[in-house]
Scaffold this motif. Structure first.
Motif, PDB file in Angstrom:
ATOM      1  N   ARG A  62      49.397  31.092  44.488  1.00  6.59           N
ATOM      2  CA  ARG A  62      47.985  30.726  44.660  1.00  6.59           C
ATOM      3  C   ARG A  62      47.324  31.673  45.674  1.00  6.59           C
ATOM      4  O   ARG A  62      46.264  32.235  45.403  1.00  6.59           O
ATOM      5  CB  ARG A  62      47.913  29.268  45.157  1.00  6.59           C
ATOM      6  N   GLN A  63      47.973  31.874  46.804  1.00  7.01           N
ATOM      7  CA  GLN A  63      47.393  32.748  47.834  1.00  7.01           C
ATOM      8  C   GLN A  63      47.313  34.182  47.333  1.00  7.01           C
ATOM      9  O   GLN A  63      46.342  34.902  47.579  1.00  7.01           O
ATOM     10  CB  GLN A  63      48.246  32.703  49.098  1.00  7.01           C
ATOM     11  N   SER A  64      48.357  34.586  46.621  1.00  4.93           N
ATOM     12  CA  SER A  64      48.407  35.959  46.154  1.00  4.93           C
ATOM     13  C   SER A  64      47.273  36.244  45.161  1.00  4.93           C
ATOM     14  O   SER A  64      46.655  37.316  45.192  1.00  4.93           O
ATOM     15  CB  SER A  64      49.809  36.201  45.603  1.00  4.93           C
ATOM     16  N   LYS A  65      46.947  35.256  44.298  1.00  2.83           N
ATOM     17  CA  LYS A  65      45.836  35.447  43.340  1.00  2.83           C
ATOM     18  C   LYS A  65      44.512  35.632  44.084  1.00  2.83           C
ATOM     19  O   LYS A  65      43.706  36.505  43.760  1.00  2.83           O
ATOM     20  CB  LYS A  65      45.735  34.231  42.417  1.00  2.83           C
ATOM     21  N   VAL A  66      44.306  34.795  45.087  1.00  5.58           N
ATOM     22  CA  VAL A  66      43.046  34.889  45.861  1.00  5.58           C
ATOM     23  C   VAL A  66      42.947  36.267  46.527  1.00  5.58           C
ATOM     24  O   VAL A  66      41.903  36.930  46.488  1.00  5.58           O
ATOM     25  CB  VAL A  66      42.992  33.774  46.942  1.00  5.58           C
ATOM     26  N   LEU A  67      44.058  36.705  47.115  1.00  4.40           N
ATOM     27  CA  LEU A  67      44.018  37.988  47.832  1.00  4.40           C
ATOM     28  C   LEU A  67      43.836  39.167  46.879  1.00  4.40           C
ATOM     29  O   LEU A  67      43.088  40.101  47.177  1.00  4.40           O
ATOM     30  CB  LEU A  67      45.292  38.157  48.673  1.00  4.40           C
ATOM     31  N   LYS A  68      44.453  39.102  45.709  1.00  3.58           N
ATOM     32  CA  LYS A  68      44.281  40.195  44.738  1.00  3.58           C
ATOM     33  C   LYS A  68      42.804  40.285  44.314  1.00  3.58           C
ATOM     34  O   LYS A  68      42.247  41.367  44.153  1.00  3.58           O
ATOM     35  CB  LYS A  68      45.155  39.961  43.506  1.00  3.58           C
ATOM     36  N   ARG A  69      42.173  39.122  44.147  1.00  3.52           N
ATOM     37  CA  ARG A  69      40.748  39.104  43.782  1.00  3.52           C
ATOM     38  C   ARG A  69      39.926  39.766  44.905  1.00  3.52           C
ATOM     39  O   ARG A  69      39.033  40.567  44.663  1.00  3.52           O
ATOM     40  CB  ARG A  69      40.303  37.652  43.568  1.00  3.52           C
ATOM     41  N   ILE A  70      40.270  39.422  46.133  1.00  2.40           N
ATOM     42  CA  ILE A  70      39.540  40.018  47.274  1.00  2.40           C
ATOM     43  C   ILE A  70      39.748  41.536  47.294  1.00  2.40           C
ATOM     44  O   ILE A  70      38.810  42.302  47.491  1.00  2.40           O
ATOM     45  CB  ILE A  70      39.997  39.377  48.606  1.00  2.40           C
ATOM     46  N   TYR A  71      40.986  41.972  47.114  1.00  8.21           N
ATOM     47  CA  TYR A  71      41.260  43.421  47.086  1.00  8.21           C
ATOM     48  C   TYR A  71      40.341  44.085  46.054  1.00  8.21           C
ATOM     49  O   TYR A  71      39.690  45.084  46.334  1.00  8.21           O
ATOM     50  CB  TYR A  71      42.714  43.691  46.669  1.00  8.21           C
ATOM     51  N   ARG A  72      40.324  43.518  44.825  1.00  5.59           N
ATOM     52  CA  ARG A  72      39.540  44.136  43.735  1.00  5.59           C
ATOM     53  C   ARG A  72      38.067  44.246  44.097  1.00  5.59           C
ATOM     54  O   ARG A  72      37.429  45.257  43.898  1.00  5.59           O
ATOM     55  CB  ARG A  72      39.693  43.319  42.442  1.00  5.59           C
ATOM     56  N   LYS A  73      37.558  43.152  44.679  1.00 11.03           N
ATOM     57  CA  LYS A  73      36.127  43.122  44.996  1.00 11.03           C
ATOM     58  C   LYS A  73      35.768  44.067  46.141  1.00 11.03           C
ATOM     59  O   LYS A  73      34.605  44.290  46.434  1.00 11.03           O
ATOM     60  CB  LYS A  73      35.720  41.698  45.376  1.00 11.03           C
ATOM     61  N   THR A  74      36.768  44.551  46.866  1.00 11.52           N
ATOM     62  CA  THR A  74      36.486  45.405  48.023  1.00 11.52           C
ATOM     63  C   THR A  74      37.002  46.825  47.784  1.00 11.52           C
ATOM     64  O   THR A  74      37.388  47.517  48.723  1.00 11.52           O
ATOM     65  CB  THR A  74      37.130  44.802  49.299  1.00 11.52           C
ATOM     66  N   ASN A  75      37.028  47.235  46.542  1.00  8.70           N
ATOM     67  CA  ASN A  75      37.441  48.598  46.174  1.00  8.70           C
ATOM     68  C   ASN A  75      38.899  48.901  46.494  1.00  8.70           C
ATOM     69  O   ASN A  75      39.270  50.064  46.656  1.00  8.70           O
ATOM     70  CB  ASN A  75      36.577  49.665  46.860  1.00  8.70           C
ATOM     71  N   ALA A  76      39.709  47.864  46.668  1.00  9.80           N
ATOM     72  CA  ALA A  76      41.122  48.133  46.942  1.00  9.80           C
ATOM     73  C   ALA A  76      41.921  47.850  45.668  1.00  9.80           C
ATOM     74  O   ALA A  76      41.671  46.862  44.995  1.00  9.80           O
ATOM     75  CB  ALA A  76      41.624  47.246  48.073  1.00  9.80           C
ATOM     76  N   ARG A  77      42.855  48.734  45.365  1.00 14.37           N
ATOM     77  CA  ARG A  77      43.693  48.521  44.191  1.00 14.37           C
ATOM     78  C   ARG A  77      44.927  47.736  44.592  1.00 14.37           C
ATOM     79  O   ARG A  77      45.586  48.074  45.584  1.00 14.37           O
ATOM     80  CB  ARG A  77      44.155  49.869  43.667  1.00 14.37           C
ATOM     81  N   PHE A  78      45.257  46.673  43.835  1.00 20.29           N
ATOM     82  CA  PHE A  78      46.505  45.956  44.101  1.00 20.29           C
ATOM     83  C   PHE A  78      47.660  46.850  43.679  1.00 20.29           C
ATOM     84  O   PHE A  78      47.590  47.527  42.661  1.00 20.29           O
ATOM     85  CB  PHE A  78      46.523  44.636  43.310  1.00 20.29           C
ATOM     86  N   MET A  79      48.719  46.866  44.482  1.00 21.55           N
ATOM     87  CA  MET A  79      49.846  47.735  44.149  1.00 21.55           C
ATOM     88  C   MET A  79      51.098  46.899  43.958  1.00 21.55           C
ATOM     89  O   MET A  79      51.473  46.129  44.850  1.00 21.55           O
ATOM     90  CB  MET A  79      50.055  48.691  45.326  1.00 21.55           C
ATOM     91  N   ASN A  80      51.695  47.020  42.788  1.00 24.68           N
ATOM     92  CA  ASN A  80      52.919  46.272  42.517  1.00 24.68           C
ATOM     93  C   ASN A  80      54.093  47.025  43.122  1.00 24.68           C
ATOM     94  O   ASN A  80      54.638  47.936  42.516  1.00 24.68           O
ATOM     95  CB  ASN A  80      53.088  46.169  40.999  1.00 24.68           C
ATOM     96  N   ALA A  81      54.479  46.658  44.333  1.00 25.79           N
ATOM     97  CA  ALA A  81      55.487  47.454  45.043  1.00 25.79           C
ATOM     98  C   ALA A  81      56.892  47.130  44.541  1.00 25.79           C
ATOM     99  O   ALA A  81      57.183  45.974  44.224  1.00 25.79           O
ATOM    100  CB  ALA A  81      55.397  47.158  46.527  1.00 25.79           C
TER     101      ALA A  81
END
Ligand SMILES: Cc1cc2nc3c(=O)[nH]c(=O)nc-3n(C[C@H](O)[C@H](O)[C@H](O)COP(=O)(O)OP(=O)(O)OC[C@H]3O[C@@H](n4cnc5c(N)ncnc54)[C@H](O)[C@@H]3O)c2cc1C
Length: 456
Positions: A286-305
């Motif tokens: 749940r937290q990870s989904k929220v944070l990925k959305r925030i990353y996207r909206k702020t020009n940050a790409r989520f990285m699958n490490a």
């Protein structure tokens, strides 16, 4: 008293094996792993109790011999290399964990207890509790780290380590012992207490106010699960907005940022790591989904490490030795600077310029401390110790970076001598006046790490 008589007196206090003035013993204490030049040490003494510290300090005070207290000696900025010679008080033998209080959640320990020691003690005996520790090697002491206002993986959620000190036992320059915090009037070392707070006098003081022999440090509940959400930002200008949005969720336990030219694939990106904790996979998801959305909206790409990379960063302390030794020459120092969030984009841009100017590959990082109230910025310089020019370049870059941090409205952290001078030149004169008044009252003979925070 001559040097031989002083050594005999020190040996009488701690035993022959724990006091020395032999050059082969002093050599390693005359330097640290950073870029400072070696300086002279006259004696090294390893006390095993507060009473022994008192006796050593009384001799030093009577003979006007400087005393430099040392934990792991890992601050890198030369803080434990004596400026005016004298005694290094190596606290490693005072390594008893006196009490773990599970209710008020603190550890009462002696000043030589290392971060590795407290971590393994809790893992073994109190697995539901975790200590505040830095990403420094495990031989760093809890006292050394908290006293310099260090920070670590709990700092975004719970604040800087200096603010986690509940109480201190201190030996003053006249040899008297003083207890500070709730322990001054209670059996419990649970709080600084609603009494005048003198603990702050001893933090970031670099041993100039007295010798800390015991301390109480806060502990925290250990979460069941921890994960990291990695992201890549194209432009440092987006950092403040991204961090404001992440911290507003209240999810982050730690947020680390980094920007470096090597390895090649990282060049041009700001690397973002948000640590989250939870009780279950669903919680983390749940937290990870929220944070990925925030990353996207702020020009940050989520990285699958990759799992291997994740595990490296989930390990506490992070094994940073490789990162600290880019040049393969065993030398590493950084300017850490406490900065206001809005100046972080400039700090990344201008910090990289300073590094390139001195032929150093830019390696910059930052960590939030206690919400967005402070962000500690790391401008790292690795160098080859065998190469004098490399070391000189690192020293010049460190000096210029201290000035850069000040110009941007920040404050250099655990500043080396040159950095301390820059701070004192710029600080409000009433601050230095007060410092001098307090130091003269506590230490009229000037024996406590003289040369550091030197005010005329
Ligand atoms: C690879 C690497 C990574 C690092 N990462 C981090 C990090 O993530 N976070 C962080 O905060 N730091 C970090 N550091 C910096 C530093 O190593 C740590 O802050 C460390 O905890 C300092 O503790 P120490 O025991 O080595 O202190 P020391 O260097 O021994 O002492 C620090 C200062 O406190 C004074 N002092 C020590 N003991 C006493 C005492 N008993 N009484 C009075 N004064 C005393 C000393 O005189 C000195 O001025 C890192 C260092 C390295 C090398």
């Amino acid at each position: 008293m001559n040097k031989d008589d002083i050594l005999t007196q020190l040996e009488d206090i701690v035993g022959k094996d724990f006091a020395t003035n032999r050059s082969e013993d002093l050599y390693i204490y005359s330097q640290d792993p950073g870029a400072s030049l070696p300086r002279k040490v006259d004696f090294v003494v390893m006390p095993s109790s507060t009473e022994e510290v008192q006796k050593i300090v009384r001799i030093a005070n009577q003979e006007r011999i400087p005393i430099v207290s040392m934990g792991g000696g890992l601050t890198l900025s030369g803080l434990i290399i004596p400026v005016k010679g004298g005694i290094i008080l190596d606290m490693k033998r005072m390594n008893r964990i006196i009490e773990i209080n599970q209710f008020s959640q603190y550890a009462l320990i002696e000043a030589g207890v290392t971060t590795g020691q407290i971590l393994s003690h809790l893992n073994e005996n109190y697995p539901h509790l975790q200590p505040p520790i830095p990403d420094a090697p495990p031989s760093a002491t809890v006292a050394g780290n908290t006293l310099i206002h260090g920070s670590g993986y709990l700092s975004q959620r719970y604040g800087g380590h200096g603010s986690m000190i509940n109480g201190l036992e201190v030996v003053l320059a006249n040899g008297e012992v003083c207890k500070l915090g709730s322990c001054a009037l209670s059996d419990y070392w649970f709080d600084r207490g609603p009494i005048p707070d003198f603990i702050g006098l001893f933090t970031s003081a670099f041993g100039t106010m007295g010798v800390i022999t015991k301390l109480s440090v806060q502990l925290f509940p250990k979460p069941k699960m921890r994960d990291i959400i990695f992201g890549l930002l194209n432009d440092p200008k987006d950092i403040p907005d991204l961090l404001l949005k992440i911290t507003a969720t209240g999810y982050a336990e730690d947020i680390l940022l980094g920007m470096q030219d090597k390895p090649e694939w990282m060049k041009g990106y700001v690397f973002v790591m948000t640590y989250i904790t939870g009780d279950s996979e669903e919680d983390i998801d749940r937290q990870s989904k929220v944070l990925k959305r925030i990353y996207r909206k702020t020009n940050a790409r989520f990285m699958n490490a990759p799992e291997k990379m994740k595990n490296l960063y989930l390990d506490k302390p992070i094994f940073a030795a490789g990162a600290a030794d880019f040049r393969k020459g065993g030398g590493f120092e950084y300017v850490g600077a406490f900065m206001p969030l809005e100046k972080i984009p400039d700090a990344y841009e201008k910090g990289a310029e300073v590094a390139r100017k001195y032929g150093i590959s830019p390696t910059l990082g930052s960590r939030l401390i206690g919400g967005v109230h402070t962000i500690v910025m790391f401008f790292s310089y690795s160098f080859n110790r065998a190469n004098a020019l490399d070391m000189e370049n690192a020293r010049s870059a460190l000096h210029e970076t201290n000035q850069l941090a000040l110009d941007l409205g920040g404050i250099p952290w655990k500043a080396e001598l040159e950095g301390q001078k820059l701070i004192l030149n710029q600080i409000d004169p009433s601050y230095t006046k007060l410092m001098k008044t307090i130091r003269t009252a506590l230490d009229p003979n000037g024996i406590m790490n003289p040369g550091n925070w030197e005010v005329d």
